[in-house]
Design an enzyme around this catalytic site. Structure first.
Site, PDB file in Angstrom:
ATOM      1  N   GLY A  34      13.976  -6.530   3.335  1.00 26.84           N
ATOM      2  CA  GLY A  34      13.963  -5.772   4.656  1.00 26.84           C
ATOM      3  C   GLY A  34      13.135  -6.511   5.635  1.00 26.84           C
ATOM      4  O   GLY A  34      12.728  -7.582   5.492  1.00 26.84           O
ATOM      5  N   SER A  35      13.040  -5.834   6.904  1.00 19.53           N
ATOM      6  CA  SER A  35      12.510  -6.486   7.857  1.00 19.53           C
ATOM      7  C   SER A  35      11.120  -7.164   7.814  1.00 19.53           C
ATOM      8  O   SER A  35      10.504  -8.247   8.209  1.00 19.53           O
ATOM      9  CB  SER A  35      12.484  -5.727   9.245  1.00 19.53           C
ATOM     10  OG  SER A  35      12.005  -4.661   9.092  1.00 19.53           O
ATOM     11  N   ALA A  91       8.549  -0.598   2.874  1.00 20.35           N
ATOM     12  CA  ALA A  91       8.961   1.054   2.624  1.00 20.35           C
ATOM     13  C   ALA A  91       9.374   1.516   3.683  1.00 20.35           C
ATOM     14  O   ALA A  91       9.117   1.198   5.093  1.00 20.35           O
ATOM     15  CB  ALA A  91       7.714   1.629   1.838  1.00 20.35           C
ATOM     16  N   LYS A 102      12.340   4.222  -0.430  1.00 15.08           N
ATOM     17  CA  LYS A 102      12.970   2.634  -0.087  1.00 15.08           C
ATOM     18  C   LYS A 102      14.271   2.755  -0.335  1.00 15.08           C
ATOM     19  O   LYS A 102      14.685   3.719  -0.998  1.00 15.08           O
ATOM     20  CB  LYS A 102      11.968   1.651  -1.250  1.00 15.08           C
ATOM     21  CG  LYS A 102      10.668   1.584  -1.042  1.00 15.08           C
ATOM     22  CD  LYS A 102      10.130   0.391  -1.828  1.00 15.08           C
ATOM     23  CE  LYS A 102      10.890  -0.699  -2.039  1.00 15.08           C
ATOM     24  NZ  LYS A 102      11.008  -1.204  -0.646  1.00 15.08           N
ATOM     25  N   GLU A 111      14.663  -3.687  -6.343  1.00 17.05           N
ATOM     26  CA  GLU A 111      13.484  -3.418  -5.923  1.00 17.05           C
ATOM     27  C   GLU A 111      12.408  -2.535  -6.773  1.00 17.05           C
ATOM     28  O   GLU A 111      11.465  -2.965  -7.195  1.00 17.05           O
ATOM     29  CB  GLU A 111      13.518  -2.633  -4.396  1.00 17.05           C
ATOM     30  CG  GLU A 111      13.918  -3.592  -3.242  1.00 17.05           C
ATOM     31  CD  GLU A 111      13.953  -2.737  -2.036  1.00 17.05           C
ATOM     32  OE1 GLU A 111      13.940  -3.501  -0.966  1.00 17.05           O
ATOM     33  OE2 GLU A 111      14.154  -1.581  -2.002  1.00 17.05           O
TER      34      GLU A 111
END
Length: 260
Positions: A34-35, A91, A102, A111
């Site tokens: 994720g970012s 998250a 998530k 994850e």
């Protein structure tokens, strides 16, 4: 350059920068997707180059693995590592008990496997991710492609008896086609608005045929590192019951993330 980042991106950066300090040489570390997790990988890559940090990273997606290799992190599989010292991940939501939603990036299965195979899980997030009650962010549920519409119908039927506000489910798309996870599965997003009993919902969802895993992370997260746009960082430890604050200074010439 960090001086050109939005307040939200600055918040993600300082949380990642602070959490990167938890990693020590010799560790085996789960690397999230994720970012916000991408900022973490870049920060760890900087430590590898500038400090000689040596650790093994276990990525939770192919894109995290590619980025980790690009910045000089040694990448191994979870099977090779067997067990991890630490996992650091983002998250989509977290509550006061550090329960999480998530899977917004589509990597919830890997994850959750990586996080539960770790001595500790640390979540990095901007302050906007904190909620009083989980559920505003659509809850991802990974399902196998075979009979996914039957799984969807069973999910919607199960939600009738759950303490939730909404029961709409949608197939996650990638353009005109269904989004495909790294394991070749689909994701159904549950638009429930509010989850009154996350633990119960997580158990019920995983009993439905075709469901592989859901995006509720219950009793998995140990610490959350919360970043703010002004450089403040708050760290909460659910086990120790402690809260600490410090500040991460921006380096205006820092261009670690200009290509993210």
């Amino acid at each position: 350059m960090t001086g050109e980042l939005s307040p939200i991106d600055k918040a993600k950066f300082v949380a990642a920068k602070r959490a990167a300090e938890f990693v020590e040489s010799g560790m085996r570390v789960g690397l999230g997707t994720g970012s916000t997790a991408a900022w973490l990988v870049r920060c760890l890559g900087e430590r590898v180059r500038e400090e000689g940090l040596r650790f093994q990273g276990v990525p939770t997606s192919t894109r995290t693995a590619e980025l980790a290799r690009e910045v000089g992190i040694e990448v191994i599989s979870l099977d090779e590592a067997r067990w991890l010292d630490l996992t650091i991940d983002g998250a989509d939501e977290f509550d006061g008990e550090l329960n999480l939603i998530k899977g917004g990036g589509g990597a919830l299965l890997q994850e959750k496997i990586v996080a539960t195979a770790s001595d500790q899980m640390v979540v990095i997030a901007d302050a906007a991710k904190e909620v009083e009650t989980l559920g505003a962010f659509p809850l991802p549920v990974e399902v196998i492609p075979f009979g996914w519409t039957a799984s969807q119908a069973l999910l919607e039927e199960a939600l009738v008896s759950m303490d939730v506000m909404g029961r709409k489910t949608t197939l996650r798309m990638n353009g005109e086609r269904a989004f495909i996870t790294d394991e070749g599965n689909y994701i159904l997003d549950l638009h429930v608005s509010r989850i009154g009993n996350p633990r119960q919902l997580a158990l019920v969802l995983n009993q439905i045929p075709g469901v592989v895993e859901n995006g509720l992370f219950i009793d998995i997260c140990d610490q959350v590192v919360i970043g703010y746009g002004d450089g403040r960082v708050e760290t909460r430890d659910i086990n120790a019951g402690t809260v600490s604050e410090d500040r991460v200074d921006f380096v205006e010439s820092d261009n670690l993330f200009q290509d993210i």
